[in-house]
Design an enzyme around this catalytic site. Structure first.
Site, PDB file in Angstrom:
ATOM      1  N   ARG A 239      12.569 -43.854  -6.557  1.00  0.00           N
ATOM      2  CA  ARG A 239      13.140 -44.130  -7.878  1.00  0.00           C
ATOM      3  C   ARG A 239      14.366 -45.010  -7.818  1.00  0.00           C
ATOM      4  NH1 ARG A 239      11.183 -39.029 -10.560  1.00  0.00           N
ATOM      5  NH2 ARG A 239      12.049 -39.144 -12.624  1.00  0.00           N
TER       6      ARG A 239
ATOM      7  N   LYS B  40       2.180 -40.058 -15.093  1.00  0.00           N
ATOM      8  CA  LYS B  40       2.043 -40.153 -13.636  1.00  0.00           C
ATOM      9  C   LYS B  40       1.564 -38.841 -13.031  1.00  0.00           C
ATOM     10  CE  LYS B  40       6.415 -40.954 -13.116  1.00  0.00           C
ATOM     11  NZ  LYS B  40       6.900 -40.763 -14.493  1.00  0.00           N
TER      12      LYS B  40
ATOM     13  N   ARG C  69      17.195 -39.907 -19.527  1.00  0.00           N
ATOM     14  CA  ARG C  69      16.266 -40.200 -18.418  1.00  0.00           C
ATOM     15  C   ARG C  69      15.689 -41.602 -18.554  1.00  0.00           C
ATOM     16  NH1 ARG C  69      12.451 -35.294 -19.198  1.00  0.00           N
ATOM     17  NH2 ARG C  69      11.119 -36.301 -17.663  1.00  0.00           N
TER      18      ARG C  69
ATOM     19  N   ARG D 120       9.913 -27.768 -20.112  1.00  0.00           N
ATOM     20  CA  ARG D 120      10.980 -28.155 -19.190  1.00  0.00           C
ATOM     21  C   ARG D 120      12.287 -28.354 -19.948  1.00  0.00           C
ATOM     22  NH1 ARG D 120       8.560 -32.849 -15.414  1.00  0.00           N
ATOM     23  NH2 ARG D 120      10.639 -33.679 -15.764  1.00  0.00           N
TER      24      ARG D 120
ATOM     25  N   ARG E 252       5.090 -31.412 -24.314  1.00  0.00           N
ATOM     26  CA  ARG E 252       4.548 -31.026 -22.991  1.00  0.00           C
ATOM     27  C   ARG E 252       4.821 -29.555 -22.682  1.00  0.00           C
ATOM     28  NH1 ARG E 252       6.198 -34.293 -17.726  1.00  0.00           N
ATOM     29  NH2 ARG E 252       8.294 -33.922 -18.466  1.00  0.00           N
TER      30      ARG E 252
HETATM   31  P1  AP5 Z   1       3.043 -36.289 -17.361  1.00  0.00           P
HETATM   32  O1  AP5 Z   1       1.812 -36.608 -16.597  1.00  0.00           O
HETATM   33  O2  AP5 Z   1       3.722 -34.974 -17.095  1.00  0.00           O
HETATM   34  O3  AP5 Z   1       4.090 -37.520 -17.262  1.00  0.00           O
HETATM   35  P2  AP5 Z   1       4.991 -38.000 -16.064  1.00  0.00           P
HETATM   36  O4  AP5 Z   1       4.932 -39.487 -16.035  1.00  0.00           O
HETATM   37  O5  AP5 Z   1       4.663 -37.271 -14.812  1.00  0.00           O
HETATM   38  O6  AP5 Z   1       6.409 -37.575 -16.646  1.00  0.00           O
HETATM   39  P3  AP5 Z   1       7.594 -36.743 -16.007  1.00  0.00           P
HETATM   40  O7  AP5 Z   1       8.520 -36.402 -17.172  1.00  0.00           O
HETATM   41  O8  AP5 Z   1       7.127 -35.570 -15.203  1.00  0.00           O
HETATM   42  O9  AP5 Z   1       8.266 -37.784 -15.111  1.00  0.00           O
HETATM   43  P4  AP5 Z   1       9.655 -37.852 -14.593  1.00  0.00           P
HETATM   44  O10 AP5 Z   1       9.502 -38.933 -13.637  1.00  0.00           O
HETATM   45  O11 AP5 Z   1      10.742 -38.022 -15.584  1.00  0.00           O
HETATM   46  O12 AP5 Z   1       9.954 -36.355 -14.067  1.00  0.00           O
HETATM   47  P5  AP5 Z   1      10.119 -35.757 -12.616  1.00  0.00           P
HETATM   48  O13 AP5 Z   1       9.607 -34.386 -12.647  1.00  0.00           O
HETATM   49  O14 AP5 Z   1       9.594 -36.702 -11.584  1.00  0.00           O
HETATM   50  O15 AP5 Z   1       2.692 -36.380 -18.926  1.00  0.00           O
HETATM   51  C1  AP5 Z   1       3.671 -36.118 -19.928  1.00  0.00           C
HETATM   52  C2  AP5 Z   1       2.988 -35.436 -21.126  1.00  0.00           C
HETATM   53  O16 AP5 Z   1       2.033 -36.340 -21.702  1.00  0.00           O
HETATM   54  C3  AP5 Z   1       2.195 -34.164 -20.768  1.00  0.00           C
HETATM   55  O17 AP5 Z   1       2.269 -33.270 -21.849  1.00  0.00           O
HETATM   56  C4  AP5 Z   1       0.747 -34.664 -20.586  1.00  0.00           C
HETATM   57  O18 AP5 Z   1      -0.201 -33.650 -20.871  1.00  0.00           O
HETATM   58  C5  AP5 Z   1       0.705 -35.798 -21.630  1.00  0.00           C
HETATM   59  N1  AP5 Z   1      -0.178 -36.901 -21.252  1.00  0.00           N
HETATM   60  C6  AP5 Z   1      -0.387 -37.430 -19.996  1.00  0.00           C
HETATM   61  N2  AP5 Z   1      -1.261 -38.464 -20.064  1.00  0.00           N
HETATM   62  C7  AP5 Z   1      -1.599 -38.606 -21.387  1.00  0.00           C
HETATM   63  C8  AP5 Z   1      -2.441 -39.505 -22.105  1.00  0.00           C
HETATM   64  N3  AP5 Z   1      -3.129 -40.482 -21.482  1.00  0.00           N
HETATM   65  N4  AP5 Z   1      -2.534 -39.371 -23.440  1.00  0.00           N
HETATM   66  C9  AP5 Z   1      -1.855 -38.397 -24.095  1.00  0.00           C
HETATM   67  N5  AP5 Z   1      -1.047 -37.504 -23.478  1.00  0.00           N
HETATM   68  C10 AP5 Z   1      -0.911 -37.618 -22.123  1.00  0.00           C
HETATM   69  O19 AP5 Z   1      11.706 -35.760 -12.432  1.00  0.00           O
HETATM   70  C11 AP5 Z   1      12.535 -34.833 -13.099  1.00  0.00           C
HETATM   71  C12 AP5 Z   1      13.953 -34.964 -12.568  1.00  0.00           C
HETATM   72  O20 AP5 Z   1      14.017 -34.646 -11.156  1.00  0.00           O
HETATM   73  C13 AP5 Z   1      14.596 -36.360 -12.662  1.00  0.00           C
HETATM   74  O21 AP5 Z   1      15.158 -36.608 -13.931  1.00  0.00           O
HETATM   75  C14 AP5 Z   1      15.649 -36.294 -11.536  1.00  0.00           C
HETATM   76  O22 AP5 Z   1      16.795 -35.577 -11.940  1.00  0.00           O
HETATM   77  C15 AP5 Z   1      14.937 -35.493 -10.453  1.00  0.00           C
HETATM   78  N6  AP5 Z   1      14.186 -36.346  -9.500  1.00  0.00           N
HETATM   79  C16 AP5 Z   1      12.834 -36.342  -9.297  1.00  0.00           C
HETATM   80  N7  AP5 Z   1      12.494 -37.259  -8.366  1.00  0.00           N
HETATM   81  C17 AP5 Z   1      13.648 -37.849  -7.975  1.00  0.00           C
HETATM   82  C18 AP5 Z   1      13.942 -38.903  -7.061  1.00  0.00           C
HETATM   83  N8  AP5 Z   1      12.981 -39.522  -6.357  1.00  0.00           N
HETATM   84  N9  AP5 Z   1      15.236 -39.271  -6.904  1.00  0.00           N
HETATM   85  C19 AP5 Z   1      16.221 -38.651  -7.585  1.00  0.00           C
HETATM   86  N10 AP5 Z   1      16.013 -37.671  -8.485  1.00  0.00           N
HETATM   87  C20 AP5 Z   1      14.741 -37.260  -8.680  1.00  0.00           C
END
Ligand code: AP5
Length: 217
Positions: free
Chosen positions: A86, A13, A169, A158, A125
């Site tokens: 979420r 994403k 997660r 991270r 990552r």
């Molecule tokens: P990447 O693009 O970083 O994936 P992503 O879907 O963004 O994954 P995240 O882990 O960032 O999502 P998340 O939702 O768990 O984390 P967030 O920061 O929102 O890609 C991942 C890897 O794959 C990278 O290395 C990339 O290069 C690679 N890649 C991408 N596309 C590819 C492809 N096509 N082929 C091969 N490789 C590829 O949340 C973190 C924490 O924050 C949560 O756990 C929670 O505690 C808190 N939080 C955040 N938002 C909220 C909310 N709304 N409510 C409550 N808590 C929240």
């Protein structure tokens, strides 16, 4: 264009948000990045969020909804939301906020991907904390190990990408975020894309799903 990207951790994403936002001149709203920035600055909000994030749990709705509301007026013309909403409570709050502003969502994109791919993607990552640009040591490594291609800054892993936290997660996603998928499916706004394949292939599918052509320009 106002978009929400939904999908499990590691689905890509954030990667697609950055590409599309740059291409269309949209604001990026990534609650994970916003929370990590607060953590890095040592704010009260960051301190409150830290324990939840390290455990792989969601930060309470009231905290993230307030964070979104604060910035919404300046970006209502066009945005991509990554990682919000979420929970169904967050989705309902977002709908209410957008309704007040008469700026409804255009589409909610679900990134579909098998679980087996996610853990290996996340453990490989590396991120530039300054810009949010991510690399993957398996599929898209930086030219020089540990350094960002764009600004030469150091890349970090991270803390919540440790295997046991990733598993947590994913459980949290199933329990609390899957219902959001159903919420948007019922509203008729949900479009689904296959998130397996190269970054470029996924960007092409995304462009088709939201009605934009020539994604690679
Ligand atoms: P990447 O693009 O970083 O994936 P992503 O879907 O963004 O994954 P995240 O882990 O960032 O999502 P998340 O939702 O768990 O984390 P967030 O920061 O929102 O890609 C991942 C890897 O794959 C990278 O290395 C990339 O290069 C690679 N890649 C991408 N596309 C590819 C492809 N096509 N082929 C091969 N490789 C590829 O949340 C973190 C924490 O924050 C949560 O756990 C929670 O505690 C808190 N939080 C955040 N938002 C909220 C909310 N709304 N409510 C409550 N808590 C929240």
């Amino acid at each position: 264009m106002r978009l929400v990207f939904l999908g499990p951790p590691g689905a890509g994403k954030g990667t697609q948000t950055r590409l599309l936002a740059r291409r269309l001149g949209l604001a990026q709203i990534a609650t994970g990045d916003m929370l990590r920035a607060n953590l890095a600055r040592g704010t009260e909000l960051g301190k409150e969020a830290q324990a939840y994030m390290l455990r792989g749990e969601l930060v309470p709705d009231v905290v993230v909804i307030a964070m979104i509301e604060e910035g919404l007026d300046s970006i209502a013309d066009g945005f991509v939301m990554d990682g919000f909403p979420r929970t169904v409570g967050q989705a309902q709050a977002l709908d209410a906020l957008l309704e007040q502003r008469a700026t409804p969502l255009d589409a909610v994109v679900l990134f579909k991907i098998e679980r087996s791919v996610l853990v290996s993607r996340l453990s490989a990552r590396w991120t530039n904390p300054r810009t949010g640009r991510t690399y993957n040591t398996l599929t898209s490594p930086p030219a020089v190990a540990g350094l960002c291609d764009e600004d030469g800054g150091p890349l970090v892993q991270r803390e919540d990408d440790r295997r046991e936290t990733v598993v947590k997660r994913l459980e949290v996603y199933d329990l609390q975020t899957e219902p959001v998928v159903h919420y948007y499916r019922r509203s008729g706004k949900l479009v689904e894309i296959d998130a397996v394949g190269s970054v470029e292939a996924v960007a092409d599918r995304l462009a088709t799903a939201i009605g934009i052509e020539h994604a690679r320009k």
